[in-house]
Design a protein around this motif. Sequence first.
Motif, short mmCIF file in Angstrom:
data_model
loop_
_atom_site.label_atom_id
_atom_site.label_comp_id
_atom_site.label_asym_id
_atom_site.label_seq_id
_atom_site.Cartn_x
_atom_site.Cartn_y
_atom_site.Cartn_z
N ASP A 94 -11.47 0.88 1.04
CA ASP A 94 -12.78 0.35 1.44
C ASP A 94 -12.80 -0.08 2.90
OD1 ASP A 94 -14.10 0.83 -0.91
OD2 ASP A 94 -13.99 -1.24 -1.65
N ARG A 95 -11.67 -0.52 3.41
CA ARG A 95 -11.62 -0.88 4.84
C ARG A 95 -11.96 0.32 5.70
NH1 ARG A 95 -5.94 -3.42 5.93
NH2 ARG A 95 -5.39 -1.61 4.74
N PHE A 96 -11.46 1.47 5.35
CA PHE A 96 -11.75 2.69 6.11
C PHE A 96 -13.19 3.13 5.89
CE2 PHE A 96 -7.18 2.73 5.45
CZ PHE A 96 -6.75 2.82 6.77
N TRP A 97 -13.68 2.97 4.68
CA TRP A 97 -15.04 3.38 4.37
C TRP A 97 -16.03 2.58 5.21
CZ3 TRP A 97 -17.56 7.28 2.85
CH2 TRP A 97 -18.83 7.19 2.32
N GLY A 98 -15.80 1.27 5.32
CA GLY A 98 -16.68 0.42 6.12
C GLY A 98 -16.69 0.84 7.58
N VAL A 99 -15.53 1.15 8.11
CA VAL A 99 -15.43 1.60 9.51
C VAL A 99 -16.14 2.95 9.67
CG1 VAL A 99 -13.81 2.40 11.28
CG2 VAL A 99 -13.31 0.31 9.99
N ASN A 154 0.84 -1.20 0.00
CA ASN A 154 0.00 0.00 0.00
C ASN A 154 0.87 1.25 0.00
OD1 ASN A 154 -2.41 -1.44 0.03
ND2 ASN A 154 -2.37 -1.62 2.24
N ASP A 169 -9.43 -1.68 -2.31
CA ASP A 169 -9.58 -2.59 -1.17
C ASP A 169 -9.06 -1.95 0.10
OD1 ASP A 169 -10.70 -4.50 -2.82
OD2 ASP A 169 -8.86 -5.71 -2.97
N TYR A 170 -7.92 -1.29 -0.01
CA TYR A 170 -7.33 -0.61 1.15
C TYR A 170 -8.26 0.49 1.67
CZ TYR A 170 -4.09 2.16 3.94
OH TYR A 170 -3.51 2.87 4.96
#
Length: 106
Positions: free
Chosen positions: A83-88, A4, A80-81
Motif C-alpha cells: 500500500d505504501r507504493f500504491w499511495g505513491v 518484508n 501494508d508494505y
Amino acid sequence: MSTNADLFAALADPTRRAIFERLGESSAPVGELAAHFPVSRSAVSQHLRVLRDAGLVSSTALGTRRVYSVDPRGVAELRDYLDRFWGVALQSFKNRIESNRGVSDA
C-alpha cells in the motif's frame, strides 16, 4: 516477527506460493494439500514450515492432524508494505494528470 524480505522470500517459490493461494480458498491439513501438488507430503510440510515461519500461515491442532490456514496478520503486513507504493503511485499519477491539464489548457 518476520520482515518484508521474509514474506516475499516465502512466496518466491512457485510451489509454496500455490500452497499459500490454495489455503486462501480454504484451510486444509498437509495430506489434503499434498494431494493437489506434484511433490511429496514431506515437501509440502517443509513449504508450510517456511510459510508459517514467515507469518503467512498458521496451524491449529485438530485431533492428530494440524490444519493450516492463511494468517491474516501476515497478509496485512504484505498489504501494508504494498500500500505504501500504491499511495505513491496514485499521487504521481494525480500530479501527472494535473500538470498535463495545465499544459492542455494553455
